[in-house]
Motif scaffolding. Structure first.
Motif, PDB file in Angstrom:
ATOM      1  N   SER A 281       0.694  -0.995   0.000  1.00 29.69           N
ATOM      2  CA  SER A 281       0.135  -0.042   0.069  1.00 29.69           C
ATOM      3  C   SER A 281       0.904   1.161   0.082  1.00 29.69           C
ATOM      4  CB  SER A 281      -1.041  -0.026   1.242  1.00 29.69           C
ATOM      5  OG  SER A 281      -1.694  -0.883   1.274  1.00 29.69           O
ATOM      6  N   VAL A 282       0.157   2.407  -0.471  1.00 27.08           N
ATOM      7  CA  VAL A 282       0.902   3.526  -0.545  1.00 27.08           C
ATOM      8  C   VAL A 282      -0.581   4.629  -0.488  1.00 27.08           C
ATOM      9  CG1 VAL A 282       1.000   3.927  -2.953  1.00 27.08           C
ATOM     10  CG2 VAL A 282       2.480   5.243  -1.670  1.00 27.08           C
ATOM     11  N   ARG A 283      -0.382   5.640   0.061  1.00 34.00           N
ATOM     12  CA  ARG A 283      -1.134   6.771   0.349  1.00 34.00           C
ATOM     13  C   ARG A 283      -0.728   7.781  -0.318  1.00 34.00           C
ATOM     14  NH1 ARG A 283      -5.341   6.550   3.569  1.00 34.00           N
ATOM     15  NH2 ARG A 283      -5.480   8.907   3.829  1.00 34.00           N
ATOM     16  N   CYS A 284      -2.060   8.352  -1.279  1.00 28.63           N
ATOM     17  CA  CYS A 284      -2.066   9.390  -2.265  1.00 28.63           C
ATOM     18  C   CYS A 284      -3.123  10.578  -2.077  1.00 28.63           C
ATOM     19  CB  CYS A 284      -1.762   8.908  -3.769  1.00 28.63           C
ATOM     20  SG  CYS A 284      -2.072  10.253  -4.862  1.00 28.63           S
ATOM     21  N   ALA A 285      -2.829  11.727  -1.454  1.00 31.16           N
ATOM     22  CA  ALA A 285      -3.953  12.658  -1.663  1.00 31.16           C
ATOM     23  C   ALA A 285      -5.024  12.007  -0.631  1.00 31.16           C
ATOM     24  CB  ALA A 285      -4.334  13.177  -3.079  1.00 31.16           C
ATOM     25  N   GLY A 286      -4.610  11.629   0.378  1.00 31.58           N
ATOM     26  CA  GLY A 286      -5.639  10.994   1.248  1.00 31.58           C
ATOM     27  C   GLY A 286      -6.318   9.684   0.829  1.00 31.58           C
ATOM     28  N   GLU A 287      -6.129   9.099  -0.165  1.00 30.33           N
ATOM     29  CA  GLU A 287      -6.564   7.862  -0.547  1.00 30.33           C
ATOM     30  C   GLU A 287      -5.548   6.756  -0.445  1.00 30.33           C
ATOM     31  OE1 GLU A 287      -8.368   6.020  -4.933  1.00 30.33           O
ATOM     32  OE2 GLU A 287      -7.809   8.157  -4.670  1.00 30.33           O
TER      33      GLU A 287
END
Length: 138
Positions: free
Chosen positions: A98-104
Protein backbone atom coordinates in the motif's frame (compact mmCIF):
# COMPACT_ATOMS: atom_id res chain seq x y z
CA UNK A 1 -29.75 44.70 -32.37
CA UNK A 2 -30.38 40.98 -32.23
CA UNK A 3 -26.76 40.28 -33.16
CA UNK A 4 -25.52 42.51 -30.35
CA UNK A 5 -27.86 40.82 -27.85
CA UNK A 6 -26.65 37.33 -28.81
CA UNK A 7 -23.02 38.44 -28.60
CA UNK A 8 -23.56 40.03 -25.20
CA UNK A 9 -25.36 36.91 -23.93
CA UNK A 10 -22.52 34.73 -25.21
CA UNK A 11 -19.91 36.90 -23.45
CA UNK A 12 -21.85 36.86 -20.20
CA UNK A 13 -21.98 33.06 -20.35
CA UNK A 14 -18.16 33.04 -20.48
CA UNK A 15 -17.58 34.70 -17.14
CA UNK A 16 -14.23 33.83 -15.48
CA UNK A 17 -15.88 31.17 -13.30
CA UNK A 18 -17.60 29.55 -16.27
CA UNK A 19 -14.42 29.73 -18.35
CA UNK A 20 -12.38 28.15 -15.52
CA UNK A 21 -14.88 25.30 -15.21
CA UNK A 22 -14.79 24.70 -18.95
CA UNK A 23 -10.97 24.49 -19.09
CA UNK A 24 -10.20 22.61 -15.85
CA UNK A 25 -9.24 19.04 -16.75
CA UNK A 26 -10.61 16.21 -14.65
CA UNK A 27 -8.23 14.84 -12.00
CA UNK A 28 -5.91 12.07 -13.12
CA UNK A 29 -6.65 8.57 -11.85
CA UNK A 30 -4.47 7.27 -9.02
CA UNK A 31 -3.01 3.77 -8.92
CA UNK A 32 -0.18 1.58 -7.65
CA UNK A 33 1.50 -0.76 -10.12
CA UNK A 34 4.11 -3.45 -9.36
CA UNK A 35 6.37 -4.79 -12.13
CA UNK A 36 5.44 -8.34 -11.07
CA UNK A 37 2.52 -9.83 -9.15
CA UNK A 38 4.63 -12.59 -7.61
CA UNK A 39 8.26 -13.47 -6.97
CA UNK A 40 10.83 -15.40 -4.97
CA UNK A 41 12.77 -13.86 -2.07
CA UNK A 42 15.66 -11.76 -3.35
CA UNK A 43 14.07 -10.86 -6.70
CA UNK A 44 13.67 -7.22 -7.76
CA UNK A 45 10.27 -5.53 -8.10
CA UNK A 46 9.75 -2.01 -9.50
CA UNK A 47 6.95 0.20 -8.19
CA UNK A 48 5.07 2.98 -9.99
CA UNK A 49 2.48 5.21 -8.35
CA UNK A 50 0.23 7.60 -10.28
CA UNK A 51 -0.38 10.49 -7.91
CA UNK A 52 -0.67 14.22 -8.59
CA UNK A 53 -0.11 15.05 -4.92
CA UNK A 54 2.41 13.64 -2.50
CA UNK A 55 2.79 9.90 -1.99
CA UNK A 56 3.58 8.26 1.35
CA UNK A 57 6.29 5.63 1.74
CA UNK A 58 5.32 2.09 0.71
CA UNK A 59 3.94 -0.11 3.50
CA UNK A 60 4.26 -3.88 3.18
CA UNK A 61 5.81 -6.96 4.82
CA UNK A 62 6.53 -8.44 1.40
CA UNK A 63 8.88 -5.97 -0.25
CA UNK A 64 12.01 -4.36 1.15
CA UNK A 65 12.27 -0.91 -0.48
CA UNK A 66 15.76 -0.30 -1.91
CA UNK A 67 14.98 2.97 -3.75
CA UNK A 68 12.20 5.04 -2.10
CA UNK A 69 9.36 6.43 -4.21
CA UNK A 70 10.40 9.64 -5.95
CA UNK A 71 9.52 11.64 -9.05
CA UNK A 72 11.63 11.36 -12.19
CA UNK A 73 14.65 13.66 -11.82
CA UNK A 74 14.33 14.87 -15.43
CA UNK A 75 10.67 15.82 -14.99
CA UNK A 76 9.20 13.04 -17.12
CA UNK A 77 5.71 11.93 -16.09
CA UNK A 78 5.39 14.58 -13.34
CA UNK A 79 2.29 12.81 -12.01
CA UNK A 80 4.20 9.59 -11.20
CA UNK A 81 6.51 8.26 -8.50
CA UNK A 82 8.99 5.45 -9.13
CA UNK A 83 10.74 3.11 -6.69
CA UNK A 84 12.59 -0.19 -6.46
CA UNK A 85 12.33 -3.06 -4.00
CA UNK A 86 13.43 -6.62 -3.32
CA UNK A 87 11.14 -9.49 -2.31
CA UNK A 88 11.65 -10.12 1.42
CA UNK A 89 12.29 -13.55 2.93
CA UNK A 90 8.82 -14.06 4.39
CA UNK A 91 6.52 -17.07 4.42
CA UNK A 92 5.00 -17.83 1.01
CA UNK A 93 1.59 -16.22 0.58
CA UNK A 94 -0.21 -13.15 -0.76
CA UNK A 95 0.34 -9.84 1.00
CA UNK A 96 -0.95 -6.26 0.54
CA UNK A 97 1.34 -3.50 -0.73
CA UNK A 98 0.00 0.00 0.00
CA UNK A 99 0.79 3.67 -0.45
CA UNK A 100 -1.28 6.78 0.35
CA UNK A 101 -1.88 9.50 -2.24
CA UNK A 102 -3.89 12.64 -1.54
CA UNK A 103 -5.68 10.98 1.38
CA UNK A 104 -6.54 7.84 -0.60
CA UNK A 105 -4.99 4.42 0.13
CA UNK A 106 -3.83 2.60 -3.00
CA UNK A 107 -3.34 -1.15 -2.52
CA UNK A 108 -2.01 -3.94 -4.70
CA UNK A 109 -1.45 -7.60 -3.85
CA UNK A 110 1.91 -9.41 -4.13
CA UNK A 111 2.44 -13.16 -3.84
CA UNK A 112 5.68 -14.40 -2.30
CA UNK A 113 6.71 -17.75 -3.75
CA UNK A 114 8.81 -20.37 -1.95
CA UNK A 115 12.53 -19.65 -1.98
CA UNK A 116 14.42 -21.18 -4.89
CA UNK A 117 17.03 -23.76 -3.84
CA UNK A 118 20.53 -22.51 -4.55
CA UNK A 119 22.74 -24.38 -6.98
CA UNK A 120 24.87 -26.92 -5.14
CA UNK A 121 22.82 -26.57 -1.98
CA UNK A 122 22.30 -29.85 -0.12
CA UNK A 123 18.59 -30.62 0.17
CA UNK A 124 19.00 -33.11 3.04
CA UNK A 125 21.58 -32.45 5.72
CA UNK A 126 23.37 -35.62 6.97
CA UNK A 127 22.56 -36.48 10.61
CA UNK A 128 25.80 -38.21 11.56
CA UNK A 129 29.26 -39.15 10.35
CA UNK A 130 29.50 -41.38 7.29
CA UNK A 131 29.45 -45.14 8.04
CA UNK A 132 32.66 -46.32 6.49
CA UNK A 133 33.50 -48.98 9.03
CA UNK A 134 36.40 -49.15 11.46
CA UNK A 135 38.85 -50.68 9.01
CA UNK A 136 38.96 -54.14 10.64
CA UNK A 137 37.49 -55.87 7.59
CA UNK A 138 40.40 -54.78 5.39
Amino acid sequence: MKILSLTTAGLLALTPAAAAQATTPPPLPTWLKLSASSGHPGENVSLTVACEGEASPVTTKTLRVTVPLDRNAEGHQPWAFFGESVVAAVAPGTYPVSVRCAGETLTSRFTVLAAKPRFGQVKVVPHSAPRTGDGSAA
